[in-house]
Write an enzyme that holds these catalytic residues in place. Structure first.
Site, PDB file in Angstrom:
ATOM      1  N   ARG A 106      71.003 -38.358  60.893  1.00 58.70           N
ATOM      2  CA  ARG A 106      71.944 -37.247  61.112  1.00 58.70           C
ATOM      3  C   ARG A 106      73.309 -37.752  60.682  1.00 58.70           C
ATOM      4  NH1 ARG A 106      72.446 -33.100  66.103  1.00 58.70           N
ATOM      5  NH2 ARG A 106      70.705 -32.272  64.898  1.00 58.70           N
ATOM      6  N   HIS A 133      70.017 -28.417  57.303  1.00 57.80           N
ATOM      7  CA  HIS A 133      69.317 -28.824  58.535  1.00 57.80           C
ATOM      8  C   HIS A 133      67.846 -28.401  58.400  1.00 57.80           C
ATOM      9  CE1 HIS A 133      68.645 -30.134  62.479  1.00 57.80           C
ATOM     10  NE2 HIS A 133      69.327 -29.258  63.194  1.00 57.80           N
ATOM     11  N   GLN A 136      65.273 -28.046  61.395  1.00 50.15           N
ATOM     12  CA  GLN A 136      65.492 -26.869  62.240  1.00 50.15           C
ATOM     13  C   GLN A 136      64.772 -25.654  61.668  1.00 50.15           C
ATOM     14  OE1 GLN A 136      67.288 -26.630  65.264  1.00 50.15           O
ATOM     15  NE2 GLN A 136      66.151 -24.700  65.260  1.00 50.15           N
ATOM     16  N   ASP A 228      74.558 -19.121  65.076  1.00 51.54           N
ATOM     17  CA  ASP A 228      74.733 -20.550  65.390  1.00 51.54           C
ATOM     18  C   ASP A 228      76.178 -20.709  65.830  1.00 51.54           C
ATOM     19  OD1 ASP A 228      74.494 -23.344  65.465  1.00 51.54           O
ATOM     20  OD2 ASP A 228      74.639 -23.594  63.302  1.00 51.54           O
ATOM     21  N   CYS A 268      69.736 -22.018  67.104  1.00 51.57           N
ATOM     22  CA  CYS A 268      69.169 -23.378  67.106  1.00 51.57           C
ATOM     23  C   CYS A 268      69.643 -24.204  68.290  1.00 51.57           C
ATOM     24  CB  CYS A 268      69.482 -24.080  65.793  1.00 51.57           C
ATOM     25  SG  CYS A 268      71.233 -24.440  65.557  1.00 51.57           S
ATOM     26  N   ARG A 295      60.773 -27.608  67.749  1.00 50.68           N
ATOM     27  CA  ARG A 295      61.332 -28.794  67.070  1.00 50.68           C
ATOM     28  C   ARG A 295      60.381 -29.973  67.236  1.00 50.68           C
ATOM     29  NH1 ARG A 295      66.578 -29.332  65.664  1.00 50.68           N
ATOM     30  NH2 ARG A 295      65.609 -31.115  64.657  1.00 50.68           N
TER      31      ARG A 295
HETATM   32  N1   CP Z   1      69.320 -27.751  67.016  1.00 50.47           N
HETATM   33  C1   CP Z   1      69.675 -29.052  66.999  1.00 50.47           C
HETATM   34  O1   CP Z   1      69.625 -29.737  65.973  1.00 50.47           O
HETATM   35  O2   CP Z   1      70.088 -29.510  68.214  1.00 50.47           O
HETATM   36  P1   CP Z   1      70.651 -30.959  68.545  1.00 50.47           P
HETATM   37  O3   CP Z   1      72.039 -31.050  67.961  1.00 50.47           O
HETATM   38  O4   CP Z   1      70.664 -31.024  70.033  1.00 50.47           O
HETATM   39  O5   CP Z   1      69.753 -31.990  67.916  1.00 50.47           O
HETATM   40  N1  NVA Z   2      75.760 -25.983  62.694  1.00 50.73           N
HETATM   41  C1  NVA Z   2      75.639 -26.868  63.828  1.00 50.73           C
HETATM   42  C2  NVA Z   2      74.206 -27.079  64.164  1.00 50.73           C
HETATM   43  C3  NVA Z   2      73.957 -27.893  65.398  1.00 50.73           C
HETATM   44  C4  NVA Z   2      72.511 -28.166  65.652  1.00 50.73           C
HETATM   45  C5  NVA Z   2      76.326 -28.191  63.539  1.00 50.73           C
HETATM   46  O1  NVA Z   2      76.236 -28.680  62.399  1.00 50.73           O
HETATM   47  O2  NVA Z   2      76.969 -28.723  64.428  1.00 50.73           O
END
Ligand code: CP
Ligand code: NVA
Length: 309
Positions: A106, A133, A136, A228, A268, A295
């Site tokens: 990440r 992502h 997701q 989101d 999400c 997930r």
């Molecule tokens: N939806 C998602 O990726 O959540 P987290 O940031 O908790 O991993």
């Molecule tokens: N768009 C959000 C998604 C979190 C799971 C972010 O990037 O923070």
């Protein structure tokens, strides 16, 4: 289908048939959870998990998935590994490659997962970047299919920010033959290169891709309504300005009255800036916790296919 050794940086890299296979594998694992715990297909294998940002769902689902499959996960917060103190992605990739069997990452910049993949000789899985992502969206597609019995021919409406989740949904929906209509404030539309890619895929599947600034247009006759957070991780400094610009893009009961009556509401998570009202979030149409659970099942399929084969 053999996906052993593959990486997942974006759903761009996967054909519709491969996405279908991953969804079917997810269903199989979900239905036969206990058998997989017994057979331990990833026994002896280790996954490195680099996190430059916070996570609840992605971290927990991946660690639990590795445990369920008989493997081991090593959590590598960038605050604790040398990457956070200036060691390069290139060197991190070359070191981890010699020790682990796969890396999930990440990151802030999408280029970092691209660079990891360039220098690593093990599968690299994008666990969220500023651009995409994909994990997701596998969970989202599985959730939609479980509730609607199909993907092709459905209309998904996105209301809010044209962000990483929206980008991956555009690619996933177009590839799977779903119409997608995106409503964002002016200046927050998804990037042109992603929209063009989605339109190209949609031409092959017959799906319709629409980008608008009008939330009602997007939601009209939708089977699925998705939003989101308005402020993604890394955008904290822009929060006050963004929240003001997104005032008219909150998913309210009035807005979803334009969707089909059996529409699904998806998010999400985490649910942070009141991008939907509590009434919508907690309504009978909301499947946000099925989406979160999926997930786990989808990342199990990805890890099992890429690392176990
Ligand atoms: N939806 C998602 O990726 O959540 P987290 O940031 O908790 O991993
Ligand atoms: N768009 C959000 C998604 C979190 C799971 C972010 O990037 O923070």
């Amino acid at each position: 289908m053999d996906l052993k050794g593959r990486s997942l940086l974006s759903l761009e890299d996967f054909t519709a048939a491969e996405i279908r296979f991953l969804l079917d594998e997810s269903k199989r694992l979900k239905a036969d959870f206990k058998a997989y715990k017994r057979t331990k297909p990833l026994s002896g294998l280790t996954l490195g998990m680099i996190f430059q940002k916070r996570s609840t769902r992605t971290r927990v689902s991946t660690e639990v998935a590795m445990y369920n499959l008989g493997g081991h996960a090593v959590f590598l917060s960038s605050a604790d590994i040398q990457l956070g103190a200036g060691e390069t992605i290139k060197d991190t990739a070359r070191v981890l490659t010699r020790m682990v069997d796969g890396v999930l990452a990440r990151v802030f910049s999408h280029n970092d997962v691209v660079e990891l993949e360039k220098y690593a000789s093990v599968p690299i899985i994008n666990a969220l970047s500023d651009k995409y992502h994909p994990l997701q969206i596998l969970a989202d597609l599985l959730t939609i299919e479980e509730h609607k019995g199909k993907l092709e021919g459905l209309k998904l409406a996105w209301v809010g920010d044209g962000n990483n989740v929206c980008n991956s949904l555009l690619i996933g929906c177009a590839k799977m033959g779903m119409d997608m209509s995106v409503a964002t404030p002016k200046g927050y539309e998804p990037p042109t290169d992603v929209v063009e890619l989605a339109i190209d895929y949609a031409e092959e599947t017959g799906a319709k891709i629409e980008i608008t600034n009008d939330a009602v247009t997007a939601v009209t006759n939708a089977d699925v309504v998705v939003t989101d957070t308005f402020v993604s991780m890394g955008e904290e400094k822009e929060a006050a300005a963004k929240l003001k610009e997104f005032e008219n893009y909150v998913v309210t009961e009035e807005l979803v009255a334009n969707a089909k009556s059996d529409y699904l509401f998806m998010h999400c998570l985490p649910y942070k800036h009141k991008e939907a009202t509590e009434e919508v979030f907690e309504s009978g149409n909301s499947v946000v916790f099925d989406e979160a659970e999926n997930r786990l099942h989808t990342v199990m399929a990805v890890l099992n296919c890429f690392m176990g084969g």
